[in-house]
Design an enzyme around this catalytic site. Structure first.
Site, mmCIF file in Angstrom:
data_model
loop_
_atom_site.group_PDB
_atom_site.id
_atom_site.type_symbol
_atom_site.label_atom_id
_atom_site.label_comp_id
_atom_site.label_asym_id
_atom_site.label_seq_id
_atom_site.Cartn_x
_atom_site.Cartn_y
_atom_site.Cartn_z
ATOM 1 N N LYS A 35 1.329 3.778 -3.290
ATOM 2 C CA LYS A 35 0.832 5.083 -3.273
ATOM 3 C C LYS A 35 1.869 6.163 -3.403
ATOM 4 C CE LYS A 35 -2.759 6.560 -2.084
ATOM 5 N NZ LYS A 35 -3.926 7.044 -2.918
ATOM 6 N N TYR A 85 0.920 -1.124 0.101
ATOM 7 C CA TYR A 85 -0.045 -0.126 0.010
ATOM 8 C C TYR A 85 0.974 1.215 0.020
ATOM 9 C CZ TYR A 85 -3.059 3.678 1.256
ATOM 10 O OH TYR A 85 -3.521 5.015 1.608
#
Length: 368
Positions: free
Chosen positions: A160, A156
């Site tokens: 990002k 994650y």
């Protein structure tokens, strides 16, 4: 936003936690729009009923990892607010899927902007592109220019960070029609408010322990939190200013912030859960950190062993423990200086709204 007739804004991930709040904020605060397109894989039909004679809300079912779907959603629009993201630091979904949604999805949005002549893109990033890092280094009252040792090992935050880099690098590129694409990125700290899934998980977990929240993290650890309504408001203001003053906002990053107090995750959640009679047990952590770390390692081992047969994804793992145990607070006025942002909701109002929502969980929980 910039004046003009027939302006169309696309909100990717518009049926999600932040996205749905953003759609409502756009309806309330962006009088010049003629259409808001809500692009998501799973649609919330109730959003469509919020439209009016002046502003149509159009739901578009599609997959952010499909360029064809994204291109169709963006066709004829002038602004994209890209909130679509797969948030997972627990191993609930494969890392490849997280990367596909967050990185490939962003690549698709950027390519669709180029091919369809879309000129403005506001990206919803995350504080986790910076930290907290795995070393436990504190980020104390930091701002957008604060130097910090970035170290991640989860799909994650890595995805990002890569997606944000792509968005910022795309600023100034030419799109169809010879126009220029302008982009900026907003980095919320921990978002909370009505509909927050992790807050709901924390509530039901505490309900199973009889309303007792056992202190696991020292009270001295501080995290920055920001109310979802204020995050949505900052997106609206950034989108407006990006169109009016692209040379100022283009290629910039902004932390999302408001007047929410700095507290540990547990202590902050108790600001709302105490209204349901929940109570914190212990003024100091009841379990030594090294035992928590061993438990986190055990969870990671079990996850690896059980992977072939089932999904084992507990809230505690080495990454989430590092994040929860590391101070990460933001103190900046960059958004105010660049586009006049001030929180729309005070801390008192944020707290009241969130408590009202948590109270509905309490009523529902007691039925079962």
């Amino acid at each position: 936003m910039a004046s003009g007739e027939g302006r169309v804004c696309v909100v990717t991930g518009g049926c999600g936690f932040l996205g749905s709040h953003l759609v409502r904020m756009l309806l309330e605060r962006s009088a010049d729009l003629s259409e808001i397109r809500v692009f998501d894989l799973h649609l919330d039909e109730s959003l469509e009923t919020l439209g009016s004679d002046k502003v149509r809300v159009r739901l578009i079912r599609g997959d952010i990892s499909s360029l064809e779907d994204v291109r169709g959603a963006l066709r004829g629009s002038h602004l994209v607010i890209h909130t679509a993201s797969l948030v997972d630091v627990w191993g609930r979904v494969p890392a490849a899927k997280v990367t596909e949604v967050n990185v490939t999805g962003t690549e698709n949005v950027l390519r669709a902007c180029e091919e369809e002549g879309v000129r403005f893109l506001v990206y919803t990033s995350s504080m986790e592109v910076v930290g907290p890092n795995l070393y436990g280094d504190p980020f104390y009252r930091g701002n957008e220019d604060t130097e910090y040792r970035v170290c991640h090992n989860q799909a994650y935050p890595l995805s990002k960070a890569k997606a944000e880099k792509l968005v910022l690098e795309a600023n100034g590129k030419k799109v169809r029609g010879g126009q220029t694409l302008y982009t900026c990125s907003l980095r919320p700290t921990g978002i909370y408010g009505e509909g927050h899934g992790l807050m709901k998980d924390f509530y039901y977990q505490s309900l199973r322990t009889g309303g007792r929240v056992f202190r696991a993290i020292a009270e001295s650890v501080e995290h920055g939190r920001v109310y979802v309504g204020n995050v949505a408001w900052m997106h609206v203001l950034a989108a407006r200013a990006l169109q009016d003053r692209p040379d100022t906002l283009g290629g910039q990053v902004y932390f999302c912030y408001d007047s929410s107090p700095y507290k540990s995750y547990q202590d902050f959640n108790m600001e709302f859960l105490s209204s349901c009679g929940f109570r914190m047990v212990g003024s100091r952590p009841l379990v030594p950190y090294f035992l928590l770390y061993l438990l986190a390692l055990l969870n990671a081992l079990l996850q690896w062993v059980l992977h072939p047969v089932c999904v084992y994804a507990p809230l505690l793992n080495p990454y989430t423990l590092a994040v929860a145990s590391t101070t990460f607070t933001v103190q900046t006025d960059k958004a105010e200086r660049h586009f006049g942002y001030k929180p729309l909701y005070s801390w008192e109002e944020c707290k009241r709204r969130t408590i009202d929502w948590v109270t509905t969980l309490d009523k529902e929980g007691k039925k079962h």
